[in-house]
Scaffold this motif. Structure first.
Motif, PDB file in Angstrom:
ATOM      1  N   ALA A  54      60.882  57.861  99.318  1.00 39.51           N
ATOM      2  CA  ALA A  54      61.541  56.873  98.444  1.00 39.51           C
ATOM      3  C   ALA A  54      62.810  56.446  99.146  1.00 39.51           C
ATOM      4  O   ALA A  54      63.589  57.278  99.566  1.00 39.51           O
ATOM      5  N   GLY A  55      63.025  55.199  99.269  1.00 39.83           N
ATOM      6  CA  GLY A  55      64.200  54.726 100.014  1.00 39.83           C
ATOM      7  C   GLY A  55      63.721  53.615 100.909  1.00 39.83           C
ATOM      8  O   GLY A  55      62.848  53.834 101.749  1.00 39.83           O
ATOM      9  N   ALA A  56      64.244  52.435 100.708  1.00 44.80           N
ATOM     10  CA  ALA A  56      63.631  51.271 101.348  1.00 44.80           C
ATOM     11  C   ALA A  56      64.659  50.402 102.057  1.00 44.80           C
ATOM     12  O   ALA A  56      64.510  49.201 102.177  1.00 44.80           O
ATOM     13  N   SER A  57      65.725  51.022 102.548  1.00 43.57           N
ATOM     14  CA  SER A  57      66.603  50.310 103.484  1.00 43.57           C
ATOM     15  C   SER A  57      65.774  50.014 104.731  1.00 43.57           C
ATOM     16  O   SER A  57      64.660  50.534 104.890  1.00 43.57           O
ATOM     17  N   TYR A 104      71.819  62.098  99.082  1.00 40.39           N
ATOM     18  CA  TYR A 104      72.732  60.956  99.097  1.00 40.39           C
ATOM     19  C   TYR A 104      74.100  61.321  98.524  1.00 40.39           C
ATOM     20  O   TYR A 104      74.894  60.448  98.197  1.00 40.39           O
ATOM     21  N   ALA A 117      61.730  64.733  90.749  1.00 37.07           N
ATOM     22  CA  ALA A 117      62.926  64.401  91.526  1.00 37.07           C
ATOM     23  C   ALA A 117      63.776  65.661  91.702  1.00 37.07           C
ATOM     24  O   ALA A 117      63.584  66.668  91.019  1.00 37.07           O
ATOM     25  N   ASP A 118      64.720  65.584  92.611  1.00 38.13           N
ATOM     26  CA  ASP A 118      65.664  66.693  92.776  1.00 38.13           C
ATOM     27  C   ASP A 118      66.910  66.221  93.508  1.00 38.13           C
ATOM     28  O   ASP A 118      66.825  65.326  94.349  1.00 38.13           O
ATOM     29  N   ILE A 168      72.041  55.293  98.375  1.00 37.88           N
ATOM     30  CA  ILE A 168      70.682  54.753  98.394  1.00 37.88           C
ATOM     31  C   ILE A 168      70.779  53.234  98.508  1.00 37.88           C
ATOM     32  O   ILE A 168      70.996  52.532  97.536  1.00 37.88           O
ATOM     33  N   GLN A 169      70.607  52.709  99.716  1.00 36.93           N
ATOM     34  CA  GLN A 169      70.819  51.282  99.945  1.00 36.93           C
ATOM     35  C   GLN A 169      69.806  50.441  99.175  1.00 36.93           C
ATOM     36  O   GLN A 169      70.106  49.336  98.736  1.00 36.93           O
ATOM     37  N   SER A 170      68.591  50.959  99.010  1.00 35.94           N
ATOM     38  CA  SER A 170      67.592  50.154  98.306  1.00 35.94           C
ATOM     39  C   SER A 170      67.955  49.986  96.830  1.00 35.94           C
ATOM     40  O   SER A 170      67.560  49.016  96.195  1.00 35.94           O
ATOM     41  N   HIS A 179      74.286  57.439 106.715  1.00 33.74           N
ATOM     42  CA  HIS A 179      72.969  57.053 106.196  1.00 33.74           C
ATOM     43  C   HIS A 179      71.863  57.085 107.257  1.00 33.74           C
ATOM     44  O   HIS A 179      70.851  57.782 107.123  1.00 33.74           O
ATOM     45  N   TYR A 197      68.284  59.824 108.494  1.00 36.77           N
ATOM     46  CA  TYR A 197      66.875  59.545 108.802  1.00 36.77           C
ATOM     47  C   TYR A 197      66.515  60.035 110.209  1.00 36.77           C
ATOM     48  O   TYR A 197      65.389  60.490 110.442  1.00 36.77           O
TER      49      TYR A 197
HETATM   50  C1  LIG Z   1      63.138  55.368  93.534  1.00 37.30           C
HETATM   51  C2  LIG Z   1      63.930  56.332  94.362  1.00 37.30           C
HETATM   52  C3  LIG Z   1      63.934  57.689  94.027  1.00 37.30           C
HETATM   53  C4  LIG Z   1      64.659  58.607  94.783  1.00 37.30           C
HETATM   54  N1  LIG Z   1      64.672  59.933  94.417  1.00 37.30           N
HETATM   55  C5  LIG Z   1      65.455  60.802  95.104  1.00 37.30           C
HETATM   56  C6  LIG Z   1      65.562  62.167  94.706  1.00 37.30           C
HETATM   57  O1  LIG Z   1      64.947  62.628  93.745  1.00 37.30           O
HETATM   58  N2  LIG Z   1      66.373  62.970  95.416  1.00 37.30           N
HETATM   59  C7  LIG Z   1      67.090  62.542  96.503  1.00 37.30           C
HETATM   60  O2  LIG Z   1      67.813  63.330  97.107  1.00 37.30           O
HETATM   61  N3  LIG Z   1      66.985  61.249  96.908  1.00 37.30           N
HETATM   62  C8  LIG Z   1      66.209  60.383  96.233  1.00 37.30           C
HETATM   63  N4  LIG Z   1      66.147  59.082  96.634  1.00 37.30           N
HETATM   64  C9  LIG Z   1      66.887  58.705  97.841  1.00 37.30           C
HETATM   65  C10 LIG Z   1      66.015  58.314  99.016  1.00 37.30           C
HETATM   66  O3  LIG Z   1      64.899  59.134  99.090  1.00 37.30           O
HETATM   67  C11 LIG Z   1      66.647  58.211 100.426  1.00 37.30           C
HETATM   68  O4  LIG Z   1      66.613  59.430 101.100  1.00 37.30           O
HETATM   69  C12 LIG Z   1      68.030  57.764 100.630  1.00 37.30           C
HETATM   70  O5  LIG Z   1      68.827  57.820  99.582  1.00 37.30           O
HETATM   71  C13 LIG Z   1      68.160  56.482 101.342  1.00 37.30           C
HETATM   72  O6  LIG Z   1      67.510  55.439 100.723  1.00 37.30           O
HETATM   73  P1  LIG Z   1      67.601  54.016 101.370  1.00 37.30           P
HETATM   74  O7  LIG Z   1      66.778  54.034 102.627  1.00 37.30           O
HETATM   75  O8  LIG Z   1      67.039  53.066 100.354  1.00 37.30           O
HETATM   76  O9  LIG Z   1      69.043  53.773 101.645  1.00 37.30           O
HETATM   77  C14 LIG Z   1      65.406  58.155  95.896  1.00 37.30           C
HETATM   78  C15 LIG Z   1      65.404  56.800  96.225  1.00 37.30           C
HETATM   79  C16 LIG Z   1      64.676  55.884  95.483  1.00 37.30           C
HETATM   80  C17 LIG Z   1      64.704  54.444  95.887  1.00 37.30           C
END
Ligand SMILES: Cc1cc2nc3c(=O)[nH]c(=O)nc-3n(C[C@H](O)[C@H](O)[C@H](O)COP(=O)(O)O)c2cc1C
Length: 447
Positions: A229-232, A140, A59-60, A333-335, A156, A160
């Motif tokens: 990663a991100g499931a909105s 985020y 992650a980062d 992060i909506q998900s 948000h 994308y």
């Molecule tokens: C399990 C998980 C891990 C994620 N890890 C990172 C991460 O390491 N760095 C980062 O900038 N965003 C991370 N995100 C954020 C998402 O990649 C995404 O770009 C953003 O926040 C929107 O997510 P959403 O579509 O669910 O709203 C993570 C999200 C999830 C669900």
């Protein structure tokens, strides 16, 4: 009889002290404090390869967690994802120490031109001989935007949209700029590469402009293995178009199953590999696992977990009473917000804290090796996931438990490979060729 689907494992880590399970670095046996040493990372990579892990997922983030109470102090005090090293720079050393392990590295595309990011990934694809993957993120955190000279991050869904355009450009750099036969390396004629086979990529879009060839010659995979990663809803649209692997939060099984089914439907006919975040506490017996949980639990920090959760939910949890319902809207992060709401009848701060058993929102799966093996098999069967991104608890013993105890138990059940397949990360994951193929959009520009 159809063979059982094999479970895939990634370790989920970050180049910092406190990643997911906040506070556990204070455990006397935890080695996270060694994160500044190359040996820490190479021995981690070797351990994972011994356990036939598919990958190490890193992650980062590019900002500090200052949403909770509007202050960065608690994040700094607890080492909650700060201080934090650049994960890409860890990869060459780990690649030199291993032969098969893949590396899924999170890199935020929001703050640099596509040509720079494309060159770094091509470099790593060469140095790892095709074992690099990219977790595509746009960030985020407003704190990251402030580090880069802006007041706040983009909204948000706009993030994308920016990423869609960024992907168009990097696909062209990786796949189109150099024809497969461009490189001659001909000492007799003195021709290194045929200029008629190397094209400039010209792009004029909303966010990006470019008129240049890719600087790196074709690498084994060209485009790295793409994670998202991100499931909105907007995130799923993005994943369905671009991602080969998705990383999803845990949560109730029907919630995860619905998400995975929707992602597969949207991406079809392209296959998607779905990895779910999980934390395991494994003992030789159930009692041993429970004892380990209690031992680890004494070190967990709820305050640091709230700091992390505030930043990733985009909600200042310090502003809420224990019984207040938390908002459902988020620009972060909506998900994560959706996972929280799916996990409790009322999404209150107390419900969140109740889940923070080990210092994160992710409650651990605790049990004997047989119980944990069956639990993972249950997830794969019932939620149709392909594998797990395993967060660390006390490192390296948590991973040694997986390698020494869980992997043999899964192998006995016909649920885990007994050796690596040959080839690149993509070949190992999908059993096909090293490059992306139609209908993936990268294949549309491939030469
Ligand atoms: C399990 C998980 C891990 C994620 N890890 C990172 C991460 O390491 N760095 C980062 O900038 N965003 C991370 N995100 C954020 C998402 O990649 C995404 O770009 C953003 O926040 C929107 O997510 P959403 O579509 O669910 O709203 C993570 C999200 C999830 C669900």
């Amino acid at each position: 009889m159809t063979p059982h689907r094999e479970i895939r494992l990634n370790a989920f880590d970050m180049a910092c002290v406190g990643h997911i399970q906040q506070g556990l670095w204070t455990h006397p046996r935890d080695r996270a404090l060694d994160y500044l040493s190359i040996d820490h990372w190479t021995s981690l990579a070797r351990l994972l390869e011994r356990g036939l892990f598919d990958g190490l997922f890193l992650a980062d983030v590019l900002g500090v967690y200052d949403v909770h109470g509007g202050s960065q102090d608690a994040a700094v005090r607890h080492g909650a994802q700060i201080p934090l090293l650049d994960p890409m720079l860890l990869v060459p050393a780990m690649a030199a120490a291993t032969s098969h392990l893949g590396f899924g590295v999170t890199v935020n595309l929001a703050w640099e031109p596509p040509a720079l990011l494309a060159r770094r990934f091509s470099t790593l694809d060469h140095l790892t001989r095709g074992r690099i993957g990219w977790n595509i993120v746009t960030g985020y955190l407003d704190s990251a935007a402030r580090a880069m000279g802006l007041d706040r991050q983009m909204a948000h869904d706009d993030r994308y949209d920016m990423a869609d355009e960024f992907m168009q450009v990097v696909y062209r750099l990786w796949e189109e700029s150099w024809a497969a036969d461009a490189v001659k390396r001909d000492r007799a004629t003195g021709v290194y590469a045929d200029p008629s086979r190397v094209t400039r990529i010209r792009h004029e879009g909303r966010q990006y402009r470019l008129d240049a060839p890719h600087l790196v010659e074709p690498s084994p995979q060209r485009t790295p293995v793409l994670y998202q990663a991100g499931a909105s809803d907007r995130g799923r649209t993005f994943a369905a178009l671009h991602a080969e692997c998705v990383f999803i939060n845990g949560g109730p099984k029907p919630h995860v199953a619905g998400l995975v089914a929707d992602l597969r439907r949207r991406a079809a006919p392209r296959p998607i590999r779905a990895f779910m975040g999980a934390t395991l506490i494994i003992g030789r017996t159930n009692a041993e696992a429970r004892d380990k949980l209690e031992d680890y639990r004494r070190c967990a920090s709820v305050e640091a977990a709230l700091v992390h959760a505030s930043a990733s939910l985009g909600i200042d949890l310090a502003a809420y009473g224990l019984d207040d319902e938390l908002p459902s809207a988020s620009q972060a992060i909506q998900s994560n917000v959706a996972a929280l709401r799916a996990s409790a009848p009322r999404a209150t701060k107390q419900a969140l804290i109740d889940r923070m058993i080990l210092g994160s929102r992710q409650p651990p799966i605790v049990g004997s090796v047989e119980e944990v093996a069956e639990a993972l098999i249950g997830w794969v069967e019932e939620a149709d996931i392909d594998g797990f991104n395993l967060s660390r608890t006390v490192i390296p013993e948590c991973l040694e438990d997986v390698v020494m105890l869980l992997v043999p138990a899964l192998q006995e059940r016909g649920r885990y490979k007994r050796g690596y397949a040959e080839g690149t990360y993509r070949e190992k994951l999908f059993g096909a060729g090293p490059r992306l193929t139609a209908p993936h959009p990268a294949a549309a520009v491939a030469r």
